[in-house]
Motif scaffolding. Structure first.
Motif: not given
Length: 634
Positions: A132, A363, A157, A136
């Protein structure tokens, strides 16, 4: 590939290839830290003023963290604590458990085992946070290139992460071949970008002097100490490095670090520092090192590097789960081998989809790498502290290191680990609770499964008929013999399998060749093939009863076809088409009997129902299986 690398005189070409592979798998996590580590120090939730003294102080902390924690603690010390070439939390635990084989562990030993299990649970947390935060932070580079693209960062993402987890079922074998070269390109690129910036302001290299780190703490006091919660981002990946030791061996991992990864990371961090000294308002120092025309290719390369970093941790979670199954801390799960050559390359569908769900929730909840950095680090610091304690026990017991030597060295490592852990404690409300909660859940599942299986074993033994008594009863009441072979699987070789008793009671027959098969998990990674199977004849010999023990290490998957092949080599002949496998299936009933809390009993029953069947797990031909049920009251 196992630790034999260290003892073999490897050719330079082979060493170079292994080091390149290690670069791709082992150093992905630590290699992508420059994307966000320095930025968080000056622009994150715990940021400090980007003054020249603070910038040099932070760089000094980065430098000495990499040297002391990774180069000295992990590469020089912890990597010696291997279990026949395998590293990682559960491999360490198996070494510690080795002393209690055949007996109940002492209370001290049990606490060490619990620490290792909690540490293993924390590594799952790392395996969910790393994809994550890495992906990101890579895609956030688009905003530096084109600020209008900000709304697309989270959706992009999510798409990349879904693709990454969907790809797992195809195995890392084919993709793995490009991991090393891609990470080499990544390290060369970030090192070059950093060197360009250092050349503009060579004075930044003064930060290697530890005095800058000391004065940083003196000037910033508590705030400076709390910044260690961000400095830890520089060394996340130390645990992955140790856990992946079995795939490459010590030497290639050390060569990859000192020849490529460490110089490139230091050049990039010092380059970012030089940029901040020139422009203290720079809010994305990593991407601001990149020439404008190369920003989009750099975002693409960073995204690829972040995906590779995630891959190492996802593979690590699969490996830990298989070890937990073999060591008796997890129910049987589906394990798919994705490579005919590499035994370590496995895929666990259930774990994969659970991890994907966790990553997507993270996320969507945190929505930026800065917010996620708060959750990151807690798992790493706690796992590193646990590894230090376990490595001390191994040093004293296995290497016979004197306490006068082991204690000061471990004490120094632990003081550093606990400083990082203490600083991270303030991040618990901001997201640090996530890996801790996940670690606690996994620890509860593992200990519940282990205790539940022990209780089932105790209840079955309490009502069991000893094998010796059964065999002597055949002298007075000889059973009716039928042609063919019957294989009864049993976890306790001393008692008569319940399936055998049911067969005698209901069908009133004994096959002309009856095999009692016990599959044992060993607390070593691999059992040599020639030691895997032992065959014993049981008296009276005219009954044709044989006892077979099959031993498997915690990095191996038991397989009936493999056992049958080795049994034939030992001279026990049979025709598979005339062979029947008899398995006992336990139906577990929750009761008020002492043993476990009711909620844990209910949890154990739920885990049992979702465990993979013995037929599928041990790869028994399904059309040759007969299951006979038994009720067990917990």
């Amino acid at each position: 590939m196992h630790s034999s690398h260290d003892s073999e005189p490897d050719s330079p070409r082979r060493l170079a290839l292994l080091a390149l592979g290690a670069l791709g798998v082992v150093y992905g996590d630590i290699g992508t830290s420059p994307l966000y580590a320095l930025r968080e120090c000056f622009h994150g939730p715990h940021a400090i003023e980007p003054t020249p003294a603070n910038i040099l102080g932070v760089l000094s902390l980065f430098f000495w963290s990499l040297i002391f924690v990774i180069s000295v603690k992990y590469l020089a010390f912890v990597m010696r604590a291997d279990n026949r070439g395998e590293g990682g939390m559960l491999a360490l635990m198996a070494l510690i458990m080795h002393r209690t084989a055949g007996g109940n562990p002492s209370r001290d030993r049990r606490v060490l085992v619990w620490m290792a299990l909690f540490g293993a649970g924390l590594i799952y947390g790392d395996g969910i946070i790393t994809p994550a935060v890495s992906v990101l932070s890579a895609t956030e580079g688009l905003v530096v290139a084109t600020p209008g693209l900000e709304p697309y960062v989270v959706p992009l993402t999510l798409v990349i992460l879904v693709a990454l987890f969907v790809m797992q079922s195809h195995g890392t074998g084919s993709v793995g071949k490009i991991f090393g070269p891609m990470m080499l390109l990544w390290f060369v690129t970030i090192g070059t970008l950093g060197a360009r910036s250092i050349l503009e302001l060579p004075g930044v290299l003064r930060a290697v002097w530890p005095g800058y780190a000391v004065s940083f703490f003196l000037h910033n006091g508590l705030h400076g100490f709390l910044l260690l919660a961000v400095v830890i981002l520089v060394i996340t990946g130390g645990e992955a490095l140790y856990a992946d030791m079995g795939h490459f061996g010590r030497r290639p991992i050390r060569i990859a670090w000192f020849a490529v990864a460490l110089p490139a990371l230091l050049l990039n961090y010092f380059g970012q520092g030089a940029l901040l000294l020139r422009n203290p308002t720079a809010d994305s120092p990593f991407y601001q090192l990149v020439p404008t025309q190369l920003l989009y290719p750099m975002v693409a390369l960073a995204t690829l590097a972040a995906s590779i970093a995630s891959q190492a941790l996802i593979s690590g979670a699969f490996s830990i789960t298989r070890q937990a199954i073999q060591l008796g801390y997890s129910p049987r799960l589906e394990v798919v081998h994705t490579s005919a050559q590499e035994e370590g390359q496995i895929y666990l569908p259930g774990i994969n989809w659970l991890m994907l769900a966790g990553v997507l929730v993270l996320v969507l909840t945190f929505r930026s790498s800065s917010n996620l950095a708060a959750a990151y680090g807690m798992a790493t610091t706690a796992a590193m502290s646990i590894t230090t304690v376990l490595a001390y026990v191994v040093a004293r017991e296995r290497w016979k290191v004197r306490r006068a030597v082991a204690l000061p060295v471990t004490g120094l490592f632990l003081a550093i680990d606990l400083s990082f852990l203490g600083a991270n404690a303030v991040k618990v409300p901001d997201g640090g609770w996530f890996p801790l909660t996940l670690g606690l859940i996994i620890f509860t599942l593992m200990t519940t499964w282990k205790r539940g299986r022990e209780l089932v074993g105790e209840r079955l033994r309490a009502t069991a008929f000893s094998l010796k008594d059964l065999l002597s009863s055949f002298g007075e009441h000889p059973p009716v013999r039928v042609p063919g072979t019957a294989i009864f699987m049993t976890s306790n070789a001393e008692v008569a399998p319940s399936a055998l008793l049911h067969n005698l009671k209901h069908n009133k027959v004994l096959h002309e060749q009856t095999v009692l098969l016990t599959i044992q998990g060993a607390d070593v990674p691999h059992v040599p093939p020639e030691e895997r199977v032992t065959v014993e004849s049981l008296e009276p010999h005219e009954l044709g009863l044989k006892r077979v023990y099959a031993r498997y290490g915690f990095m191996e998957d038991p397989s009936i076809p493999d056992i049958l092949k080795r049994v034939r080599e030992k001279g026990l002949q049979f025709n598979l088409m005339g062979t029947t496998f008899f398995l006992g299936r336990e139906t577990i009933i929750v009761t008020k009997k002492p043993g476990m809390a009711r909620w844990r009993e209910a949890l154990f029953v739920a885990m049992s129902r979702n465990a993979r069947s013995a037929t599928a797990f041990f790869r028994i031909p399904p059309n040759r299986v007969v299951e006979l049920g038994t009720q067990v009251e917990l």
